[in-house]
Design an enzyme around this catalytic site. Structure first.
Site, PDB file in Angstrom:
ATOM      1  N   ASP A  14      -2.341  -1.524  12.511  1.00 41.47           N
ATOM      2  CA  ASP A  14      -2.680  -1.336  10.989  1.00 41.47           C
ATOM      3  C   ASP A  14      -4.126  -1.247  10.812  1.00 41.47           C
ATOM      4  O   ASP A  14      -4.948  -1.533  11.613  1.00 41.47           O
ATOM      5  CB  ASP A  14      -2.026  -2.549  10.365  1.00 41.47           C
ATOM      6  CG  ASP A  14      -2.382  -2.655   8.867  1.00 41.47           C
ATOM      7  OD1 ASP A  14      -2.087  -1.526   8.243  1.00 41.47           O
ATOM      8  OD2 ASP A  14      -2.713  -3.586   8.366  1.00 41.47           O
ATOM      9  N   SER A  15      -4.511  -0.752   9.634  1.00 40.35           N
ATOM     10  CA  SER A  15      -5.954  -0.777   9.393  1.00 40.35           C
ATOM     11  C   SER A  15      -6.514  -1.987   9.230  1.00 40.35           C
ATOM     12  O   SER A  15      -7.756  -2.159   9.482  1.00 40.35           O
ATOM     13  CB  SER A  15      -5.958   0.000   7.878  1.00 40.35           C
ATOM     14  OG  SER A  15      -5.313  -0.860   6.956  1.00 40.35           O
ATOM     15  N   CYS A  77       1.344   0.252   9.178  1.00 42.73           N
ATOM     16  CA  CYS A  77       0.590   0.515   7.975  1.00 42.73           C
ATOM     17  C   CYS A  77       1.170   1.836   7.506  1.00 42.73           C
ATOM     18  O   CYS A  77       1.428   2.855   7.942  1.00 42.73           O
ATOM     19  CB  CYS A  77      -0.723   1.043   8.632  1.00 42.73           C
ATOM     20  SG  CYS A  77      -1.917   1.896   7.391  1.00 42.73           S
ATOM     21  N   ASN A  78       1.467   1.530   6.021  1.00 44.68           N
ATOM     22  CA  ASN A  78       2.213   2.631   5.125  1.00 44.68           C
ATOM     23  C   ASN A  78       1.358   3.894   5.078  1.00 44.68           C
ATOM     24  O   ASN A  78       1.664   5.072   5.306  1.00 44.68           O
ATOM     25  CB  ASN A  78       2.195   2.035   3.930  1.00 44.68           C
ATOM     26  CG  ASN A  78       3.372   0.973   3.759  1.00 44.68           C
ATOM     27  OD1 ASN A  78       4.567   1.445   3.661  1.00 44.68           O
ATOM     28  ND2 ASN A  78       3.077  -0.206   3.990  1.00 44.68           N
ATOM     29  N   THR A  79      -0.026   3.434   4.884  1.00 45.10           N
ATOM     30  CA  THR A  79      -0.974   4.931   4.854  1.00 45.10           C
ATOM     31  C   THR A  79      -1.071   5.723   6.081  1.00 45.10           C
ATOM     32  O   THR A  79      -0.926   6.834   6.001  1.00 45.10           O
ATOM     33  CB  THR A  79      -2.438   4.214   4.530  1.00 45.10           C
ATOM     34  OG1 THR A  79      -2.425   3.332   3.378  1.00 45.10           O
ATOM     35  CG2 THR A  79      -3.347   5.517   3.981  1.00 45.10           C
ATOM     36  N   GLU A 157      -6.313  -9.658   0.885  1.00 47.97           N
ATOM     37  CA  GLU A 157      -7.546  -9.978   2.099  1.00 47.97           C
ATOM     38  C   GLU A 157      -8.281 -11.194   1.895  1.00 47.97           C
ATOM     39  O   GLU A 157      -8.680 -11.949   2.796  1.00 47.97           O
ATOM     40  CB  GLU A 157      -8.456  -8.720   2.291  1.00 47.97           C
ATOM     41  CG  GLU A 157      -7.936  -7.495   2.817  1.00 47.97           C
ATOM     42  CD  GLU A 157      -8.177  -7.505   4.535  1.00 47.97           C
ATOM     43  OE1 GLU A 157      -9.248  -8.068   4.724  1.00 47.97           O
ATOM     44  OE2 GLU A 157      -7.156  -7.022   4.987  1.00 47.97           O
ATOM     45  N   CYS A 191       2.757  -1.226   1.025  1.00 46.83           N
ATOM     46  CA  CYS A 191       1.484  -1.446   1.429  1.00 46.83           C
ATOM     47  C   CYS A 191       1.610  -2.565   2.252  1.00 46.83           C
ATOM     48  O   CYS A 191       2.363  -3.658   1.841  1.00 46.83           O
ATOM     49  CB  CYS A 191       0.307  -1.591   0.419  1.00 46.83           C
ATOM     50  SG  CYS A 191      -0.993  -2.279   1.355  1.00 46.83           S
ATOM     51  N   HIS A 193      -0.122  -5.055   3.166  1.00 47.68           N
ATOM     52  CA  HIS A 193      -0.651  -6.303   2.487  1.00 47.68           C
ATOM     53  C   HIS A 193       0.053  -6.852   1.471  1.00 47.68           C
ATOM     54  O   HIS A 193      -0.172  -8.335   1.160  1.00 47.68           O
ATOM     55  CB  HIS A 193      -2.070  -5.872   2.059  1.00 47.68           C
ATOM     56  CG  HIS A 193      -3.061  -5.822   2.831  1.00 47.68           C
ATOM     57  ND1 HIS A 193      -3.165  -4.688   4.028  1.00 47.68           N
ATOM     58  CD2 HIS A 193      -4.326  -6.293   3.219  1.00 47.68           C
ATOM     59  CE1 HIS A 193      -4.099  -4.750   4.668  1.00 47.68           C
ATOM     60  NE2 HIS A 193      -4.675  -5.965   4.133  1.00 47.68           N
TER      61      HIS A 193
HETATM   62  N1  DGL Z   1      -2.249  -1.514   5.504  1.00 47.48           N
HETATM   63  C1  DGL Z   1      -2.421  -0.405   4.756  1.00 47.48           C
HETATM   64  C2  DGL Z   1      -1.218   0.195   4.100  1.00 47.48           C
HETATM   65  O1  DGL Z   1      -0.230  -0.271   4.405  1.00 47.48           O
HETATM   66  C3  DGL Z   1      -3.262  -0.869   3.325  1.00 47.48           C
HETATM   67  C4  DGL Z   1      -4.736  -1.160   3.576  1.00 47.48           C
HETATM   68  C5  DGL Z   1      -5.507  -0.133   3.628  1.00 47.48           C
HETATM   69  O2  DGL Z   1      -5.832   0.804   2.613  1.00 47.48           O
HETATM   70  O3  DGL Z   1      -6.089   0.157   4.783  1.00 47.48           O
HETATM   71  O4  DGL Z   1      -0.875   0.907   3.639  1.00 47.48           O
END
Ligand code: DGL
Length: 274
Positions: A14-15, A77-79, A157, A191, A193
């Protein structure tokens, strides 16, 4: 693939720490598997970056996990799933890759078939319409609204998971939607998070609204795929977890501990360079 592949780890990235919500579900679903998790904390957030940067970061994170000899990649990570899944599949060939968008969409259409879904996600995920496409391929009758909520990443966060501040921020974002979209059948936490803020969403939306995320459906899909490929680890093996981050072991431990629901210290986190 030979039998030895079963003993290798599942790579998860993930990010940042958000993907730990998926990791936790993977541990619960497959307690005997070895997991190696990478949080690209040095470059968080991905959600506000360009698709080219997100894809480059995701490929670099995957390359590092490939050096750890993984047998499967879970893009928690969705992004990164929305932007780079095809590139990551190419890079990982012939090994399997699972993203979180299709499992999240599956959870929503299962909970509310033919319903109206509100996707809360990052700017990049919304811009690409990844959930809209995934939901419509599963349920063409569904209605989909998407809303970028970048501030909620910072809120999670920070560990401000419930209370008036979070509720006010969600309400402020909802003002950007037409009336009908503010009364969905399901809210998709698009997301990784956002599951941490579940109490906040529960306080804002009516009781009948299903609040769904990708974690459990992703973990189930990963278990089924490993079994299908014959590379699941023996049920009597002990699972283990390696945590990697690209920056800030102390912060990762503090915030990540909240996501995992257990105490971590900086010594539990290996800092790596991509
Ligand atoms: N973990 C990222 C997601 O699921 C969200 C945080 C980010 O923007 O890096 O999209």
């Amino acid at each position: 693939m030979n039998a030895a592949d079963a003993t290798r780890s599942i790579g998860v990235f993930d990010s940042g720490v958000g993907g730990l919500t998926v990791l936790k579900a993977l541990q619960a679903e497959m307690p005997h598997e070895r997991l190696v998790y990478l949080g690209d904390t040095a470059r968080l957030p991905y959600g506000t970056k360009s698709p080219a940067s997100i894809a480059r970061y995701a490929c670099q994170a995957t390359a590092l996990l490939q050096q750890r000899d993984i047998k499967m990649l879970v893009v928690a990570c969705n992004t990164a799933s929305a932007v780079a899944l095809d590139a990551l599949r190419e890079q990982m060939q012939p090994l399997p890759v699972i993203g979180v968008v299709v499992p999240g969409a599956t959870a929503a259409v299962t909970a509310k078939p033919g319903g109206r879904h509100l996707v809360l996600a990052t700017e990049a995920t919304v811009r690409l319409g990844a959930y809209r496409a995934a939901i419509h391929s599963l349920d063409p009758q569904a209605a989909v609204d998407e809303l970028a909520c970048e501030l909620l990443v910072s809120l999670a966060e920070e560990g401000w998971n419930d209370g008036a501040i979070g509720e006010a921020i969600v309400q402020r974002y909802l003002e950007e939607l037409p009336d009908a979209a503010r009364r969905p059948d399901s809210v998709i936490l698009g997301c990784t998070h956002f599951p941490l803020l579940r109490d906040t969403f529960r306080a804002v939306f009516d009781d009948g609204v299903a609040i769904v995320d990708s974690a459990n459906t992703t973990a189930r899909a990963a278990r089924e795929l490993l079994a299908e490929l014959g590379i699941a680890r023996d049920d009597d093996a002990d699972g283990d977890l390696t945590l990697l981050a690209t920056d800030g072991a102390t912060r990762f431990a503090r915030v990540g501990g909240q996501f995992l629901g257990r105490d971590l210290t900086w010594k539990d986190i290996e800092v790596v360079d991509l």
